[in-house]
Design a protein around this motif. Structure first.
Motif, PDB file in Angstrom:
ATOM      1  N   MET A 175      38.152 -21.436   0.861  1.00  0.00           N
ATOM      2  CA  MET A 175      38.553 -22.329  -0.242  1.00  0.00           C
ATOM      3  C   MET A 175      39.596 -21.654  -1.125  1.00  0.00           C
ATOM      4  O   MET A 175      40.541 -22.288  -1.593  1.00  0.00           O
ATOM      5  N   SER A 176      39.428 -20.336  -1.330  1.00  0.00           N
ATOM      6  CA  SER A 176      40.374 -19.629  -2.193  1.00  0.00           C
ATOM      7  C   SER A 176      41.551 -19.065  -1.405  1.00  0.00           C
ATOM      8  O   SER A 176      42.491 -18.553  -1.995  1.00  0.00           O
ATOM      9  N   GLY A 177      41.506 -19.134  -0.092  1.00  0.00           N
ATOM     10  CA  GLY A 177      42.617 -18.640   0.724  1.00  0.00           C
ATOM     11  C   GLY A 177      42.606 -17.138   0.919  1.00  0.00           C
ATOM     12  O   GLY A 177      43.612 -16.538   1.313  1.00  0.00           O
ATOM     13  N   ALA A 178      41.462 -16.515   0.649  1.00  0.00           N
ATOM     14  CA  ALA A 178      41.356 -15.063   0.847  1.00  0.00           C
ATOM     15  C   ALA A 178      41.293 -14.740   2.337  1.00  0.00           C
ATOM     16  O   ALA A 178      40.840 -15.562   3.131  1.00  0.00           O
ATOM     17  N   ASN A 179      41.740 -13.554   2.709  1.00  0.00           N
ATOM     18  CA  ASN A 179      41.481 -13.075   4.073  1.00  0.00           C
ATOM     19  C   ASN A 179      39.996 -12.755   4.179  1.00  0.00           C
ATOM     20  O   ASN A 179      39.403 -12.230   3.227  1.00  0.00           O
ATOM     21  N   ASN A 190      40.997  -9.705  -0.145  1.00  0.00           N
ATOM     22  CA  ASN A 190      40.509  -9.479   1.225  1.00  0.00           C
ATOM     23  C   ASN A 190      39.008  -9.296   1.089  1.00  0.00           C
ATOM     24  O   ASN A 190      38.552  -8.294   0.526  1.00  0.00           O
ATOM     25  N   ILE A 191      38.258 -10.279   1.571  1.00  0.00           N
ATOM     26  CA  ILE A 191      36.804 -10.290   1.325  1.00  0.00           C
ATOM     27  C   ILE A 191      36.038  -9.836   2.560  1.00  0.00           C
ATOM     28  O   ILE A 191      36.252 -10.362   3.657  1.00  0.00           O
ATOM     29  N   LEU A 192      35.150  -8.878   2.354  1.00  0.00           N
ATOM     30  CA  LEU A 192      34.286  -8.421   3.457  1.00  0.00           C
ATOM     31  C   LEU A 192      32.850  -8.862   3.174  1.00  0.00           C
ATOM     32  O   LEU A 192      32.154  -8.234   2.366  1.00  0.00           O
ATOM     33  N   PRO A 193      32.403  -9.952   3.796  1.00  0.00           N
ATOM     34  CA  PRO A 193      30.998 -10.335   3.590  1.00  0.00           C
ATOM     35  C   PRO A 193      30.109  -9.520   4.520  1.00  0.00           C
ATOM     36  O   PRO A 193      30.003  -9.833   5.698  1.00  0.00           O
TER      37      PRO A 193
END
Ligand code: ADP
Length: 552
Positions: free
Chosen positions: A249-253, A228-231
């Motif tokens: 691309m990686s399918g992360a949330n 789960n990525i928070l930019p």
């Protein structure tokens, strides 16, 4: 002679829409969670985002007449609509130009005119900026306000103001992405231009896709669909560190923070959305760590990795993340011109026997380049310097996601004929390949013909418990040419004097690096991308006389 023209791999162009297609087809239920400008948290899946991006692309063509090669600006926070615009506009072959709202008005006008922006997609927050500037932007045909009908400002003075959701309604979701050369421009971002005018960097579909793949690699940002990525890094800063591509691309949330980047708001998202990885410049982490210090019951149980870059990560910050909260810090270096990732500090194989103390010193450096980046350090005569961790020189880079020129040919002196780009940074590279930035070349302090690293002194100074932020600048000196001045922001309601800080540095830096004086300020000036503005600071202290200054 065999005919090797037949039986080759398919010529599948690396177009950015393929990233969203893949996310939608294979990770279709993974989510983009956004803190909306209107208030509530908004959730959508990659499948929904893909449909809406196609509708936007189709409506942009039919309703706005946008075509391949047009430059379309955005001024927006990180959120789902901003992602739709990136994919929709890039996917149809036009160029998304991200405008940084923190720039001064004159810089924005210069940049928008230089890029010849045709339409502007604007978040509600920034409508007043364009109401004030629109008369100076002759190439702009109109403004799409990124909201729904219910939240459209009734009395906006923007010319040709269109409601984003109305525009989307006019789009066709069966729209098919066109195919074209992967070397077509798709994104544009201006460097903040601390010297001279800002310069335009133009990304291509190919550079963005290749760079996103490089960013995802295990020794780089190591993304997966389990993340789960928070930019926190804004989409208007340096290609959003590629996260708008490498995440899907990686399918992360993807967890998008919208307009609120204060410590409490970021903490709320980290906790509620079980964020595993987040990325931003050090100043953002200062706010989060301050919030956590004031709320000792709050911890970071879900967060595994934090990418810190854009400016040097101080040791004290890395220590708190690693030791107090158990979060692995990946120190990264990059530039707008490099899409932006240049190096990142993950632990490479073959160093298993390295002591914990040595790894700590290595982890503090800016790291190693992933595949696709060539890197060297050279002296003034372009002679390559050794990788011994001591020799420092100009850092130069080359690769398929690194600028070959600035837009319209500005700043050509930075680009050598052989393709090496001079980053303007000065650094060392150690025998394990870890690069360490000494300074920006223009911030280096030259004392008696030797260089003093302002970054290294700053990073140690912020380790003092009563210091919030520190900057070191060189001031003219009759004997040594330049000597360092340490400028400090101390914690509120605390007492600390200059001598105490100098004592704190004692033994941690070479004697002749010791600042000649310490000055206290209420706050340090920052650039539009969150870095300490040494240029402004040097102006502020231009009449300051060092106590050693007239001793000669
Ligand atoms: P801008 O120049 O518009 O502020 P960039 O992000 O392109 O934006 O700035 C790139 C520069 O930031 C680099 O050349 C380097 O000087 C500095 N920088 C980036 N990451 C780091 C880091 N981890 N440590 C030290 N300096 C960094």
């Amino acid at each position: 002679m065999s005919n090797l023209k037949h039986g080759l791999m398919q010529d599948w162009p690396l177009l950015v829409h393929t990233v969203l297609d893949h996310a939608s087809n294979w990770q279709g239920d993974r989510e983009v969670v956004s803190r909306s400008i209107e208030g509530p948290i908004h959730r959508c899946t990659y499948s929904q985002l893909s449909v809406r991006s196609k509708k936007l692309a189709s409506a942009a063509m039919s309703e706005l007449g946008i075509k391949q090669g047009d430059v379309i600006a955005t001024m927006a926070w990180n959120g789902y609509r901003h992602m739709e615009i990136w994919y929709g506009i890039m996917g149809l072959g036009a160029v998304v130009h991200t405008l940084n709202p923190r720039l001064f008005a004159e810089q924005l006008v210069y940049i928008a005119n230089h890029a010849e922006d045709q339409w502007v997609f604007v978040d509600l927050t920034f409508v007043p900026i364009f109401e004030a500037l629109q008369d100076k932007l002759p190439t702009v045909k109109g403004y799409i306000i990124m909201t729904d009908k219910a939240h459209m400002p009734a009395d906006t003075k923007l010319k040709n103001a269109i409601c984003y959701e109305d525009l989307l309604e006019a789009g066709n979701e069966t729209f098919q992405w066109p195919t074209f050369d992967e070397r077509t421009a798709c994104g544009m971002c201006y460097t903040s231009g601390t010297t001279g005018n800002p310069k335009g960097v133009v990304y291509t579909h190919r550079s963005n896709v290749l760079h996103a793949m490089a960013s995802c690699m295990g020794d780089a940002m190591s993304f997966s669909s389990r993340d789960n990525i928070l930019p926190v890094v804004p989409m208007f800063h340096a290609n959003a560190w590629s996260l708008a591509f490498s995440g899907p691309m990686s399918g992360a949330n993807m967890i998008m923070p919208g307009a609120q980047m204060d410590g409490a708001s970021i903490y709320e998202l980290l906790d509620a959305e079980k964020v595993s990885l987040t990325a931003a410049v050090p100043t953002v982490w200062l706010m989060l760590l301050q919030f956590l210090e004031e709320n000792p019951d709050k911890m970071l149980p879900h967060l595994e990795r934090v990418i810190i870059g854009g400016a040097a990560c101080p040791e004290s910050m890395m220590k708190i993340f690693e030791e107090k909260y158990g979060v692995n810090v990946l120190h990264a270096w990059g530039m707008t011109e490099m899409s932006p990732l240049g190096t990142i500090g993950s632990r490479r194989g073959g160093m298993e026997d390295m002591s914990a103390a040595d790894w700590w010193q290595t982890q503090l450096k800016q790291g190693r380049p992933p595949y696709s980046i060539e890197m060297k350090i050279t002296d003034e005569n372009d002679k390559i310097l050794p990788h011994d961790g001591k020799a420092f020189g100009r850092l130069k880079v080359r690769g398929p996601a690194i600028s070959s020129a600035y837009f319209k040919g500005d700043g050509s002196e930075n680009f050598a004929d052989d393709g090496w780009f001079d980053t303007g940074d000065v650094s060392t590279i150690d025998d394990n390949g870890y690069m360490q930035i000494t300074d920006r070349a223009k911030d280096v302090i030259k004392s008696g013909g030797e260089w003093i690293s302002s970054i290294e002194i700053e990073n140690i100074a912020v380790g003092h418990p009563l210091v919030v932020e520190a900057a070191v600048i060189g001031l003219p000196h009759p004997k040594w040419d330049e000597r360092p001045l340490l400028v400090i922001v101390k914690k509120p309601d605390c007492e600390v004097d200059g001598q105490e800080l100098l004592d704190f540095l004692q033994g941690k830096i070479a004697k002749w690096w010791m600042p000649d004086a310490v000055a206290f300020v209420d706050e340090l000036p920052h650039t539009a991308t969150g870095k300490i503005s040494k240029l402004t600071l040097r102006k502020t202290f231009k009449d300051y006389v060092l106590p050693t200054g007239d001793a000669g």
